[in-house]
Motif scaffolding. Structure first.
Motif, mmCIF file in Angstrom:
data_model
loop_
_atom_site.group_PDB
_atom_site.id
_atom_site.type_symbol
_atom_site.label_atom_id
_atom_site.label_comp_id
_atom_site.label_asym_id
_atom_site.label_seq_id
_atom_site.Cartn_x
_atom_site.Cartn_y
_atom_site.Cartn_z
ATOM 1 N N VAL A 153 35.543 41.720 34.433
ATOM 2 C CA VAL A 153 35.999 40.819 33.379
ATOM 3 C C VAL A 153 36.270 39.458 34.003
ATOM 4 N N GLY A 154 36.011 38.414 33.232
ATOM 5 C CA GLY A 154 36.253 37.071 33.728
ATOM 6 C C GLY A 154 37.726 36.761 33.819
ATOM 7 N N SER A 155 38.043 35.583 34.376
ATOM 8 C CA SER A 155 39.441 35.166 34.497
ATOM 9 C C SER A 155 40.098 34.994 33.142
ATOM 10 N N ASP A 156 39.252 34.843 32.103
ATOM 11 C CA ASP A 156 39.765 34.723 30.745
ATOM 12 C C ASP A 156 39.944 36.070 30.054
ATOM 13 N N GLY A 157 39.634 37.164 30.784
ATOM 14 C CA GLY A 157 39.784 38.503 30.229
ATOM 15 C C GLY A 157 38.606 38.992 29.420
ATOM 16 N N VAL A 158 37.554 38.176 29.335
ATOM 17 C CA VAL A 158 36.364 38.561 28.563
ATOM 18 C C VAL A 158 35.403 39.329 29.473
#
Length: 383
Positions: A153-158
């Motif tokens: 998951v990305g740093s944005d949680g996506v």
């Protein structure tokens, strides 16, 4: 680190069989491979069978690897299972930069193990952070490094996606000392594998200790071996383990039949025509399964060496042969077990443990009945 050349791996495995067989009771009792067995496997280079030659490994052809496991499995299934697991895990070295792979595999004991795919890792500056617990880590008790297959998951949680829309999955690697191991492996068979669970909390994984599994474009090493991929190599290796267990169980039944005079029977087992016929048919079943598995592996290897491609057809053929071989091996073990009669239920005889080990193998992912459905679906689609 000691390394075994490709030539001699099978012979070394065969030479270690008496030691492993002698340690089998202790392996079963403690639910761990004994230090004597682990040290012998390390000293003889067997854990490095599939490690690239550039790292001092054997980089052995697939048939050599399979025969090595088969020989070890005749002595003890748990030892063969752990050796197979950790050997295949070492194939990840082909996707790592050389210095990273050196750090993992050429610092004693240089053994990597991992469990089933699960959970997520969050992308952060310079790498990933993960808090998770994984199961089914065969060989983890001998390992100096552990790994895990995680969705990113990305740093944005996506959740991150691959170009085809599937989830991005990476294999993360970390020192075993970074994890807490949980002693959970109380199993009917393969008891000595120590297939425990392991857990990390807010662990940082540097980027260089991650890899894409079974992605040909990620390979640093160009040997045909690494184009087979980890999943299919697991299938071939564990099918070979099942053949070794079946061979040893059938051999024990043959030895028993030569010597035993069954209660109330008029003649010795060896003179009983029903026993003779059963042994003949079961021997044929085992030889057929072995021939099919190795013929499939050799045909795939030949094509791979010529074309450099491990195709979907190869993957399907390997999956079918491995699944069928495991199921046929179980039938051989069942026949030998029942042939032995009451003798088979006693722990001092070489039947009940192999019966339990074989039926533990049939419950693993490599033996799922759904593999037949996948192959059948491809055949009906014209593939």
């Amino acid at each position: 680190m000691n390394a075994a050349p490709e030539v001699g791996l099978i012979e070394r495995a065969r030479a270690l069989a008496p030691l492993i067989a002698g340690e089998a009771d202790e392996i079963e009792r403690t639910r761990r491979l004994t230090p004597a067995v682990v040290n012998a496997l390390i000293e003889n280079g067997l854990y490095r069978a599939l490690l690239p030659q550039s790292l001092g490994g054997a980089e052995a052809p697939i048939e050599t690897f399979m025969q090595m496991l088969e020989e070890i499995a005749k002595a003890d299934a748990s030892t063969a299972w752990c050796l197979g697991q950790c050997s295949v895990c070492a194939m990840i070295a082909a996707t790592l930069d050389h210095d990273t792979a050196q750090e993992i595999f050429n610092t004693a004991p240089g053994i990597l193990a991992w469990g089933a795919i699960a959970h997520e890792a969050r992308s952060v500056d310079g790498g990933y952070r993960v808090t998770a617990r994984w199961d089914f880590a065969s060989g983890s008790r001998q390992a100096s490094w552990l790994g895990a297959h995680v969705r990113i998951v990305g740093s944005d949680g996506v959740p991150r996606k691959n170009p085809d829309g599937s989830p991005e999955v990476r294999t993360i690697l970390f020192p075993a000392a970074s994890a807490v191991l949980h002693d959970v492996w109380e199993a009917i068979g393969l008891a000595g594998t120590g297939t425990d669970s392991y857990e990390v909390s807010d662990l940082f994984i540097p980027e260089r200790f991650t890899a894409f599994r079974d992605v040909p474009s990620a390979l640093r090493e160009q040997s045909p071996l690494y184009r087979i991929g980890i999943g299919s190599t697991f299938s071939l290796g564990f099918a070979a383990v099942s053949l070794g267990v079946a061979r040893a169980t059938l051999d024990a039944a043959i030895a028993l039949a030569r010597a035993k005079h069954q209660s109330l029977a008029a003649s010795a087992m060896r003179d009983n025509q029903s026993v003779q016929g059963l042994i003949g048919r079961t021997e044929g079943d085992w030889r057929a399964a072995r021939a099919y598995l190795y013929a499939t592996a050799n045909a795939m290897w030949h094509d791979l060496c010529v074309t450099g491609e491990f195709s979907a057809a190869h993957r399907s053929a390997v999956r079918l042969a491995a699944t069928w071989t495991i199921h046929q091996s179980a039938k051989v073990v069942d026949t030998a077990y029942h042939m032995a009669g009451a003798t088979a239920v006693f722990r001092k005889h070489p039947f009940e443990r192999r019966f339990r080990d074989m039926h533990a193998i049939t419950q693993q992912i490599q033996a799922r009945d759904t593999h037949y459905e996948d192959v059948g679906k491809g055949i009906l689609a014209g593939g």
